[in-house]
Design a protein around this motif. Structure first.
Motif, short mmCIF file in Angstrom:
data_model
loop_
_atom_site.label_atom_id
_atom_site.label_comp_id
_atom_site.label_asym_id
_atom_site.label_seq_id
_atom_site.Cartn_x
_atom_site.Cartn_y
_atom_site.Cartn_z
N ASP A 193 68.50 37.42 38.44
CA ASP A 193 69.60 38.33 38.73
C ASP A 193 69.01 39.65 39.23
OD1 ASP A 193 71.49 36.51 37.90
OD2 ASP A 193 71.50 37.25 35.82
N PRO A 194 69.74 40.37 40.09
CA PRO A 194 69.21 41.63 40.64
C PRO A 194 69.28 42.78 39.63
CG PRO A 194 71.39 41.22 41.51
CD PRO A 194 71.04 40.00 40.70
N GLN A 195 68.64 42.59 38.50
CA GLN A 195 68.62 43.58 37.43
C GLN A 195 67.16 43.90 37.08
OE1 GLN A 195 71.39 44.99 36.46
NE2 GLN A 195 72.71 43.57 37.61
N PRO A 196 66.84 45.18 36.84
CA PRO A 196 65.45 45.54 36.51
C PRO A 196 64.87 44.73 35.35
CG PRO A 196 66.75 47.51 36.93
CD PRO A 196 67.71 46.36 36.93
N ALA A 198 62.24 47.95 38.06
CA ALA A 198 61.66 46.82 37.31
C ALA A 198 60.27 47.18 36.80
CB ALA A 198 61.59 45.59 38.19
N LEU A 199 59.52 47.91 37.62
CA LEU A 199 58.18 48.34 37.18
C LEU A 199 58.28 49.26 35.97
CD1 LEU A 199 55.12 48.26 37.91
CD2 LEU A 199 55.51 50.39 39.18
N LYS A 200 59.27 50.14 35.98
CA LYS A 200 59.47 51.04 34.83
C LYS A 200 59.83 50.23 33.59
CE LYS A 200 59.85 54.99 32.72
NZ LYS A 200 58.63 55.81 32.46
N GLU A 257 61.04 40.91 33.26
CA GLU A 257 60.72 39.76 32.40
C GLU A 257 59.85 38.75 33.15
OE1 GLU A 257 63.01 36.20 29.87
OE2 GLU A 257 64.17 37.79 30.87
N ALA A 258 60.18 38.52 34.43
CA ALA A 258 59.38 37.59 35.23
C ALA A 258 58.01 38.18 35.53
CB ALA A 258 60.13 37.27 36.52
N MET A 259 57.97 39.47 35.82
CA MET A 259 56.69 40.13 36.10
C MET A 259 55.77 40.07 34.88
SD MET A 259 58.40 43.38 38.08
CE MET A 259 56.94 44.38 38.33
N GLU A 260 56.35 40.22 33.70
CA GLU A 260 55.57 40.20 32.46
C GLU A 260 54.83 38.88 32.29
OE1 GLU A 260 56.30 40.83 27.63
OE2 GLU A 260 57.99 40.53 28.99
N GLY A 299 57.51 49.35 29.57
CA GLY A 299 57.91 49.33 28.16
C GLY A 299 57.61 48.01 27.46
N ARG A 300 57.28 46.99 28.23
CA ARG A 300 57.00 45.67 27.67
C ARG A 300 55.51 45.44 27.43
NH1 ARG A 300 61.28 41.76 29.06
NH2 ARG A 300 63.02 42.89 30.02
N LEU A 301 54.66 46.32 27.97
CA LEU A 301 53.23 46.10 27.93
C LEU A 301 52.52 47.09 27.01
CD1 LEU A 301 52.54 45.61 31.77
CD2 LEU A 301 53.06 43.85 30.06
N SER A 302 51.36 46.71 26.56
CA SER A 302 50.52 47.64 25.79
C SER A 302 49.91 48.67 26.75
CB SER A 302 49.40 46.87 25.09
OG SER A 302 48.49 46.33 26.05
N GLY A 303 49.37 49.72 26.21
CA GLY A 303 48.77 50.76 27.04
C GLY A 303 47.65 50.22 27.91
#
Length: 402
Positions: free
Chosen positions: A349-352, A232-234, A357-360, A238-242
């Protein structure tokens, strides 16, 4: 004064051990005389409360093997607990009124060998037979008598309680011959005073420039699906800026026992996975952390990631919510009862991608942590207080000794 003896296989630092220690402290606060008997206890790998001289810990049978050539773990656990019970009944001279046992029910028939019948309360965290795979005919053949013994001996308890509505349903579906056995739900609780201590500094565990710290707390076991947190961290990267990504960090904190090969192997597997995913600089691993370290981590982190599926209850989300820390957990098992989705955290759901999405949301809207954190605190105070747990457990003991 009611004398209560607790029987527990291995008094380490897992969720079941936390429950046993809290239950012993709860009954002691109600005036009961308590002591914990176990087949293994290591003062360097335990909860701090067990070092209290007013909470006697008796360890017998640690010389018996925990496995045979890496196999037969369940059989050895049963033998060790039967030995503990035999020692208690025939050689200890300890007088008691009630036995509180959990995890291994095979010791219950031994307790029935006393001259005066003793009452037994069995706390079912989850049917043991569902915690192992049946990948071969030989494994099924080996487990068949153990499974039958578990069901028969569980039914011999005078009172059976479970840790969640989820487990209550699984209990009924698994132990079909025990359909007439009534099971009450006794939710695990928190000893709030343990978490109300002043948090300490993290001593360099998290780089100072990290603003968004995600925390995973679980034993280093494959069934806990800890790889999901890394994956999920990986995905989150890809969802965040540098600039946003530079502020993100994950702490993998887990119970670790060098005597358990799976702990050793899985820890290495996760370290290798973090390297493979290119996350080494964004992940810290911590093994067998202290209570003070856990409190500090919960205090400083943005959110807890709870990755097991169909977890029986799971005390970590409750601990996190009490510390005003939101939780992202899998939408099955105990977390469905402890977490209010969208209010105290997110059930996914147990998907990365779902976890990411929640972490974002916490990265894009940092203020969300405070609102969810306060809601989580209130939920724990209402539903999982030690006072409510103590009173309910004490009532069970009173009914058994009437």
């Amino acid at each position: 004064m009611v004398n209560v003896v607790f029987l527990h296989p291995d008094l380490g630092i897992g969720g079941a051990e936390r429950l046993v220690v809290d239950a012993a402290l709860a009954l002691r606060s109600k005036g009961c005389k308590v002591q914990i008997w176990t087949a293994h206890y290591d003062p360097d790998h335990c909860f701090s409360e067990t070092k209290d001289p007013d909470l006697p810990i008796v360890c017998v049978g640690d010389w018996l093997p925990t496995s045979i050539c890496g196999y037969f773990h369940a059989l050895c656990a049963y033998i060790r607990m039967v030995y503990v019970a035999l020692f208690l009944i025939f050689f200890s001279g300890v007088e008691f009124d009630v036995v509180f046992c959990d995890q291994v029910s095979a010791c219950i028939p031994v307790i029935r060998l006393t001259r005066r019948k003793k009452k037994v309360l069995f706390y079912c965290h989850f049917p043991d037979q569902l915690l192992t795979a049946r990948s071969s005919f030989l494994k099924r053949l080996y487990r068949a008598p153990i499974d039958r013994l578990e069901e028969a001996t569980t039914g011999m308890a005078d009172c059976v309680v479970v840790n969640s509505q989820f487990t209550a349903g699984v209990f009924k579906r698994t132990f079909k011959s025990l359909s007439s056995v009534h099971t009450d739900v006794l939710y695990p609780s928190l000893n709030f005073s343990t978490f109300d201590t002043e948090p300490t500094e993290l001593d360099g565990l998290i780089p100072t420039e990290k603003s968004f710290v995600f925390l995973s707390i679980n034993r280093y076991e494959r069934k806990k699906n800890l790889a999901l947190a890394l994956e999920a961290l990986k995905d989150l990267q890809g969802r965040l800026s540098g600039d946003e990504w530079k502020k993100v960090h994950l702490v993998m904190a887990g119970g670790y026992d060098e005597r358990v090969p799976e702990n050793v192997d899985h820890y290495k597997e996760l370290k290798d996975l973090s390297t493979k995913l290119g996350l080494s600089d964004s992940v810290s691993f911590l093994r067998s952390f202290s209570d003070k370290q856990k409190i500090s981590l919960l205090h400083h982190c943005t959110c807890v990631l709870y990755t097991p599926s169909n977890e029986h209850f799971g005390i970590v989300p409750v601990e996190a919510m009490y510390m005003r820390c939101p939780v992202i957990a899998v939408n099955s098992g105990g977390p469905l009862e402890s977490i209010a989705d969208g209010e105290t955290g997110f059930l996914c759901d147990p998907q990365p991608a779902c976890f990411a999405e929640a972490m974002e949301k916490f990265v894009k809207d940092p203020g969300q942590r405070q609102g969810m954190g306060e809601a989580g605190r209130e939920r724990v105070l209402k539903r999982f207080s030690l006072d409510a747990f103590s009173e309910q457990l004490y009532q069970y003991i009173c009914k058994l000794t009437e």
